[in-house]
Design an enzyme around this catalytic site. Structure first.
Site, PDB file in Angstrom:
ATOM      1  N   GLU A 134       0.824  -1.216   0.000  1.00 15.94           N
ATOM      2  CA  GLU A 134       0.000   0.000   0.000  1.00 15.94           C
ATOM      3  C   GLU A 134       0.859   1.268   0.000  1.00 15.94           C
ATOM      4  O   GLU A 134       0.473   2.295   0.530  1.00 15.94           O
ATOM      5  CB  GLU A 134      -0.974   0.014   1.190  1.00 15.94           C
ATOM      6  N   GLY A 135       2.001   1.184  -0.643  1.00 17.23           N
ATOM      7  CA  GLY A 135       2.904   2.326  -0.747  1.00 17.23           C
ATOM      8  C   GLY A 135       4.011   2.236   0.277  1.00 17.23           C
ATOM      9  O   GLY A 135       3.764   2.254   1.473  1.00 17.23           O
TER      10      GLY A 135
END
Length: 591
Positions: free
Chosen positions: A433-434
């Protein structure tokens, strides 16, 4: 193996003293929702987490999901646990009442989600991704798509996934190459997606994939990405799962941790095209997906807290039971009496409590933004907090789960104790998620430089008000906290000034300073919220019926954080000020 117990008392303290949950619920128009109800909900969630999900955690690690001819087979016991989760109504907790949700505050949902992730993070990833899909579809889907898919997603009858990454794309979504060809009332989707969490399983009758793909005439780059719903099973005329769509899991990744969570390589369109349905407008898919991604980033930050809490509980129990060394009277002593073990336990305890406070305070801003869509201050604060929650909390989880292994000594390196599993499970949190680097660039770029530091200055000004209250309090135990927090706040202001003045003129300054700035802000936010907690706890110590042991513990824990974590703000400041020269000086060939 240690048992898991939900830290109800600390969660309620944060909800009451830092979030002001009762007033927030009233402002949301939820007159029947209050702290008493929250306590009842959290207590019930704690039972499911401790009695059903936690016992499956090590089993899922040892016997993870497998790929069979019929698709992905989830770990033993997960399907029955999921049914209990659904039958108790947990998936609907914070969802829109118009589609079967309970409409409770998002901050309460975050507090409940901590339980699921602490108890069994691999399992909890499934409803976590589904909740993100619900948010994206609620915000951007047509009335027809909402009516067709939301009720079953919200009830938990179906689950949802997020399909972004491709073999040649990674975090660079501009490189997404999956195709969507118009075909009557739908689109034919083709391409491959990787790292799809819970992309396939047998726990529900359908899985609803949200997929990024390009239309034939789409512009290049991120402006040409559209978002599609691609169900595993196509719906029949009654809205029930019917024929299998042209989508399948072709392999499972063999991972360092979270073995109970299937991480799938998904293939779309091997037989001519998977039927998909456009969400919102064409070429706006990345913007829509960010609704889901921002939800997931907050949730992954929460995972950092959750796995840290589980590791802390395990380390605490082991330190209380493990005898090593002797007292002066010759009796053997548990290692919790050793000063260095105390130091490590206090790092775990104070770090975990700081993360809990930040996670809940941040999500309360989402509730405040929901009260008034024009409340730009709440939205700005939520956006500012998001990369700190995701980045700092997951980075700190690496340290806290590692301390659990260290406290166990040699036994921590042995898989049977379970300490190694928490360490391995936590390692993904700074990546998916980054990555931490992406969160740091978001914080320094879109959340600070773009608005000239306006939102950051607002946060620092609020912290300054808290510092004044600390300094004015008639409590000598708060003085050391105020002193260290004052230093850290001044250092944060110095870092902010350097970023705002140097980044526009030094090409690599923002990029090389970003990680240290994010970590600086994380420690500062944690210290701020624990200082506020100490101020509240100190004021209540002499109240009739006060839980003095707990309240005094909050003050002491805040002091420890101030003395042992807040000095890191100064270290990160020095690295921010160092600039990019030495970082970027070597030629590529010199590495």
């Amino acid at each position: 193996m240690s048992t898991y117990t939900h830290p109800l008392k600390d969660t309620l303290f944060v909800l009451k003293e830092l979030v002001d949950f009762d007033s927030l619920s009233t402002d949301l128009g939820l007159d029947d929702v209050n702290l008493e109800l929250a306590e009842a909900i959290l207590s019930e969630a704690g039972k499911l987490g401790a009695e059903v999900l936690a016992p499956l955690n090590q089993q899922g690690d040892q016997q993870g999901a497998t790929l069979t001819a019929e698709g992905v087979k989830q770990s033993a016991g997960f399907a029955a646990a999921y049914q209990q989760y659904v039958e108790s109504g947990w998936p609907a907790l914070v969802a829109d009442e118009a589609f079967g949700g309970q409409g409770l505050p998002a901050v309460l949902g975050t507090a409940v989600n901590e339980i699921w992730h602490s108890a069994n993070m691999a399992f909890a990833l499934c409803p976590m991704l589904c909740q993100g899909a619900v948010e994206a579809l609620t915000a951007h889907g047509s009335d027809e798509l909402k009516a067709r898919y939301l009720p079953q997603l919200i009830s938990g009858e179906w689950t949802g996934t997020m399909n972004l990454t491709e073999p040649n794309a990674g975090s660079d979504l501009a490189a997404v190459s999956a195709r969507a060809i118009p075909n009557d009332d739908h689109y034919l989707i083709s391409g491959q997606k990787i790292f799809i969490t819970w992309g396939d399983h047998q726990m529900t009758s359908n899985i609803i994939h949200l997929v990024l793909a390009r239309l034939p005439d789409a512009p290049r780059g991120v402006k040409g990405i559209s978002l599609f719903i691609v169900p595993k099973f196509l719906l029949d005329e009654h809205g029930e799962p019917g024929a299998l769509n042209d989508v399948s899991c072709v392999s499972l990744e063999h991972k360092l941790g979270i073995h109970g969570s299937p991480t799938c390589v998904m293939s779309f369109g091997d037989q001519g095209g998977a039927k998909g349905y456009l969400v919102g407008e064409a070429n706006k898919g990345l913007m829509y997906m960010f609704t889901m991604m921002n939800n997931a980033r907050q949730a992954v930050g929460l995972q950092g807290l959750s796995i840290s809490e589980r590791a802390y509980q395990q380390a605490r129990q082991y330190a209380q039971e493990r005898l090593q060394g002797s007292r002066r009277d010759g009796s053997r002593m548990p290692i919790i009496e050793h000063p260095d073990v105390r130091r490590m336990l206090m790092l775990m305890k104070s770090g975990t409590e700081a993360m809990r406070a930040l996670a809940l305070v941040a999500m309360a801003e989402a509730d405040r933004a929901a009260i008034d869509s024009e409340d730009q201050q709440a939205l700005a604060r939520l956006e500012l907090f998001t990369p700190i929650v995701k980045g700092w909390m997951t980075e700190l989880a690496q340290e806290i789960t590692s301390l659990n292994v260290q406290i166990h000594g040699g036994m921590g390196y042995i898989e049977e104790t379970g300490a190694a599993q928490h360490f391995r499970d936590a390692r993904i949190l700074t990546i998916y998620e980054g990555t931490s680097g992406i969160q740091a660039l978001d914080l320094i770029g879109r959340k600070t430089l773009v608005n000239g530091g306006e939102h950051l200055r607002g946060l620092l000004a609020e912290m300054a008000q808290s510092l004044t209250a600390l300094q004015q309090a008639q409590d000598t135990e708060l003085s050391p906290i105020a002193e260290r927090f004052s230093d850290a706040l001044a250092q944060a202001q110095q870092a902010a000034d350097a970023i705002l003045t140097r980044a526009p003129d030094e090409p690599h300054f923002a990029g090389t300073a970003s990680f240290n700035f994010m970590m600086l802000m994380g420690y500062l936010c944690g210290g701020w919220l624990l200082a506020r907690s100490a101020l509240k706890a100190s004021a209540q110590l002499n109240h009739v019926g006060a839980d003095k042991a707990y309240l005094q513990g909050k003050v002491t824990t805040a002091r420890f954080f101030a003395e042992h974590y807040l000095p890191r703000v100064g270290s990160h400041l020095q690295m921010v000020l160092a600039g990019s020269q030495s970082t970027m000086a070597l030629a590529v060939e010199q590495f």
